[in-house]
Scaffold this active site. Structure first.
Site, mmCIF file in Angstrom:
data_model
loop_
_atom_site.group_PDB
_atom_site.id
_atom_site.type_symbol
_atom_site.label_atom_id
_atom_site.label_comp_id
_atom_site.label_asym_id
_atom_site.label_seq_id
_atom_site.Cartn_x
_atom_site.Cartn_y
_atom_site.Cartn_z
ATOM 1 C CB CYS A 1 -1.263 0.092 1.221
ATOM 2 S SG CYS A 1 -0.222 -0.390 2.750
ATOM 3 C CG HIS B 1 -0.279 3.162 5.535
ATOM 4 N ND1 HIS B 1 0.383 2.670 6.955
ATOM 5 C CD2 HIS B 1 -0.183 2.533 5.023
ATOM 6 C CE1 HIS B 1 0.297 1.601 6.459
ATOM 7 N NE2 HIS B 1 -0.386 2.078 5.595
HETATM 8 N N1 LIG Z 1 -4.376 -4.670 5.187
HETATM 9 C C1 LIG Z 1 -3.358 -4.122 4.806
HETATM 10 O O1 LIG Z 1 -2.802 -3.152 4.769
HETATM 11 C C2 LIG Z 1 -2.804 -4.052 2.730
HETATM 12 C C3 LIG Z 1 -2.267 -5.248 2.506
HETATM 13 N N2 LIG Z 1 -1.639 -5.677 1.765
HETATM 14 C C4 LIG Z 1 -1.309 -7.159 1.804
HETATM 15 O O2 LIG Z 1 -1.818 -8.281 1.218
HETATM 16 C C5 LIG Z 1 -1.990 -9.224 1.462
HETATM 17 C C6 LIG Z 1 -2.958 -9.584 2.306
HETATM 18 O O3 LIG Z 1 -3.073 -8.692 4.024
HETATM 19 P P1 LIG Z 1 -4.311 -9.219 4.881
HETATM 20 O O4 LIG Z 1 -5.647 -8.890 3.133
HETATM 21 O O5 LIG Z 1 -4.089 -7.535 5.227
HETATM 22 O O6 LIG Z 1 -4.352 -10.009 5.304
HETATM 23 P P2 LIG Z 1 -5.273 -10.779 6.233
HETATM 24 O O7 LIG Z 1 -4.972 -11.475 7.443
HETATM 25 O O8 LIG Z 1 -6.895 -9.625 6.222
HETATM 26 O O9 LIG Z 1 -5.967 -11.734 5.297
HETATM 27 C C7 LIG Z 1 -5.602 -12.971 4.436
HETATM 28 C C8 LIG Z 1 -6.793 -13.672 4.500
HETATM 29 O O10 LIG Z 1 -5.896 -15.035 3.837
HETATM 30 C C9 LIG Z 1 -6.426 -15.821 4.849
HETATM 31 N N3 LIG Z 1 -5.362 -16.872 5.209
HETATM 32 C C10 LIG Z 1 -4.748 -17.266 5.647
HETATM 33 N N4 LIG Z 1 -3.936 -17.923 5.523
HETATM 34 C C11 LIG Z 1 -3.875 -18.904 4.621
HETATM 35 C C12 LIG Z 1 -3.490 -20.068 3.795
HETATM 36 N N5 LIG Z 1 -2.574 -20.769 4.758
HETATM 37 N N6 LIG Z 1 -4.519 -20.112 3.165
HETATM 38 C C13 LIG Z 1 -5.485 -19.568 2.228
HETATM 39 N N7 LIG Z 1 -5.934 -18.784 3.253
HETATM 40 C C14 LIG Z 1 -5.014 -18.161 3.988
HETATM 41 C C15 LIG Z 1 -6.980 -15.265 6.233
HETATM 42 O O11 LIG Z 1 -7.642 -15.990 7.155
HETATM 43 C C16 LIG Z 1 -7.770 -13.907 5.650
HETATM 44 O O12 LIG Z 1 -8.889 -14.667 5.118
HETATM 45 C C17 LIG Z 1 -0.308 -9.284 2.346
HETATM 46 O O13 LIG Z 1 0.938 -9.686 1.555
HETATM 47 C C18 LIG Z 1 -0.573 -8.087 2.829
HETATM 48 O O14 LIG Z 1 1.322 -8.532 2.916
HETATM 49 C C19 LIG Z 1 -1.227 -4.979 0.720
HETATM 50 C C20 LIG Z 1 -1.248 -4.141 0.890
HETATM 51 C C21 LIG Z 1 -1.844 -3.364 2.083
HETATM 52 O O1 LIG Z 2 1.540 -3.374 2.782
HETATM 53 C C1 LIG Z 2 1.372 -2.706 4.188
HETATM 54 O O2 LIG Z 2 2.614 -1.502 4.349
HETATM 55 P P1 LIG Z 2 3.686 -1.352 3.503
HETATM 56 O O3 LIG Z 2 3.355 -0.682 2.649
HETATM 57 O O4 LIG Z 2 4.182 -0.490 5.083
HETATM 58 O O5 LIG Z 2 5.116 -2.474 4.183
HETATM 59 C C2 LIG Z 2 -0.069 -3.095 4.678
HETATM 60 O O6 LIG Z 2 0.126 -1.451 6.002
HETATM 61 C C3 LIG Z 2 0.113 -3.985 5.764
HETATM 62 O O7 LIG Z 2 1.354 -3.548 6.690
HETATM 63 P P2 LIG Z 2 1.373 -4.042 7.598
HETATM 64 O O8 LIG Z 2 2.849 -5.489 7.834
HETATM 65 O O9 LIG Z 2 2.025 -3.731 8.788
HETATM 66 O O10 LIG Z 2 0.464 -5.244 7.877
#
Ligand SMILES: NC(=O)C1=CN([C@@H]2O[C@H](COP(=O)(O)OP(=O)(O)OC[C@H]3O[C@@H](n4cnc5c(N)ncnc54)[C@H](O)[C@@H]3O)[C@@H](O)[C@H]2O)C=CC1
Ligand SMILES: O=C(OP(=O)(O)O)[C@H](O)COP(=O)(O)O
Length: 344
Positions: free
Chosen positions: A141, A221
């Site tokens: 992000c 952020h």
């Molecule tokens: N949350 C944020 O601010 C941002 C996250 N990201 C990236 O996006 C990706 C996902 O992050 P989030 O959505 O925040 O995570 P999250 O934890 O909210 O969602 C992950 C999902 O995957 C599921 N999961 C867990 N283990 C699993 C497995 N072994 N197989 C299949 N599904 C599984 C979880 O139950 C959940 O539904 C990460 O790479 C993160 O760094 C990128 C930009 C922003």
């Molecule tokens: O991809 C993100 O942040 P980043 O651009 O600072 O790596 C998301 O906000 C998730 O960051 P986190 O690693 O603090 O959950």
């Protein structure tokens, strides 16, 4: 033309938003989402009409809870052209060989190491590099926010170097286990932060260094960015470049859009689902040009939603369903109701 059939593996913060965005695209079909836990979110998916799948060793857990599942991850992969991997950071690489076995193109997220995919991606900087690739990584992000404004600025002048400080939100609103609750944490204390390294996965020749701190907030952020240019520009040039770039909004602090809290309130007033702000928000008041070549600005990133449009563009890129960034941006932004220019 046949619609692109897409699966989403992981239905958390990013996965649920990307899945809903896919279902709004005229050229895509959401074939299903994969969840590991039979929880309220799984029930939400089912009640929203989204076909739900689970890893094969988790199917019984869903059935025991009475949550209907269509089948396993493998069953879903048989039906699709592309999978968006939105599993937690570092988990996506474990699935890479599964996606390859099914001959399905994969879009990974920024929590994975760059090596997971053939190219790290931002629509505004390197769309064409992703055309036809088997795997693409949509950078995180903060990196997406930095790249949107840096690539907008690079349209009016060559950038000599960028220095930025990232004030990171501590956790997403739904995360209960993370802190800090009462501290400001250099993150990392040893420079640079990973954000500069990540920007360089998309713009390898850019001279960029970033520092970051984490603060006790969940909303967004904030970045404070300094760019040095090779050529002289005016403040009007910079503002006009930002105004003309899709997915960048200019907020007027003088009108009360003076904080991340105000931006979130504005998104609520607009009726945005989950108060999402997939646009990068630049504070108009903060844009300054010193001595013609030094540009400063402050910007806010809604971490939960900013990467959603780039995921949609990445799907079109790997399928070569839009030949240019402009073409995919037009479709994505119209269907998702994304705005640009000054916030009225
Ligand atoms: N949350 C944020 O601010 C941002 C996250 N990201 C990236 O996006 C990706 C996902 O992050 P989030 O959505 O925040 O995570 P999250 O934890 O909210 O969602 C992950 C999902 O995957 C599921 N999961 C867990 N283990 C699993 C497995 N072994 N197989 C299949 N599904 C599984 C979880 O139950 C959940 O539904 C990460 O790479 C993160 O760094 C990128 C930009 C922003
Ligand atoms: O991809 C993100 O942040 P980043 O651009 O600072 O790596 C998301 O906000 C998730 O960051 P986190 O690693 O603090 O959950």
């Amino acid at each position: 033309m046949a619609r692109i059939r897409v699966a989403v593996n992981g239905f958390g913060t990013i996965g649920k938003r990307v899945a809903e965005a896919i279902s709004k695209q005229p050229d895509m079909e959401l074939a299903g989402v994969v969840k590991t836990k039979p929880d309220y979110v799984a029930k939400y998916a089912v009640s929203s009409g989204i076909p739900l799948y689970a890893p094969s060793d988790r199917l019984d857990a869903f059935r025991e809870k009475g949550i209907p599942v269509e089948g396993s991850l493998e069953d879903l992969l048989e039906k699709v052209d592309v999978v968006v991997d939105a599993t937690p950071g570092g988990v996506g690489k474990e699935y890479k060989h599964v996606y390859e076995r099914f001959g399905v193109k994969a879009i990974f997220q920024g929590g994975e190491k760059p090596e997971v995919a053939e190219v790290s991606f931002n629509t505004f900087c390197n769309y064409e590099e992703a055309l036809g690739k088997k795997s693409v990584r949509v950078v995180s992000c903060n990196t997406t926010g930095l790249l949107r404004s840096i690539c907008a600025l690079s349209k009016i002048a060559k950038i000599k170097k960028v220095r930025a400080t990232i004030v990171r939100r501590a956790s997403d609103p739904k995360e209960v286990k993370r802190g800090p609750v009462n501290a400001i944490v250099p993150n990392p204390a040893k420079l640079p932060s990973h954000h500069a390294v990540d920007v360089k996965t998309v713009l390898p020749s850019l001279d960029i260094a970033t520092t970051a701190v984490v603060v006790p907030t969940t909303l967004m952020h904030v970045h404070i960015v300094f760019a040095e240019l090779e050529e002289e520009v005016t403040r009007d040039d910079v503002v006009s470049a930002l105004e003309q770039t899709p997915r960048i909004l200019l907020a007027d602090a003088g009108l009360g859009l003076a904080s991340t809290a105000d931006l979130v309130e504005y998104a609520r007033d607009l009726g945005r689902k989950r108060y999402d702000i997939p646009e990068l928000v630049v504070w108009l008041d903060s844009v300054a040009v010193l001595g013609g070549r030094e540009v400063i600005w402050m910007q806010a990133v809604h971490q939960e939603s900013i990467v959603v449009p780039e995921n949609i563009d990445a799907i079109r890129a790997v399928m070569e369903a839009a030949k240019s960034a402009e073409e995919t941006i037009r479709i994505t932004d119209r269907t998702l109701g994304l705005m640009s220019g000054r916030i009225p």
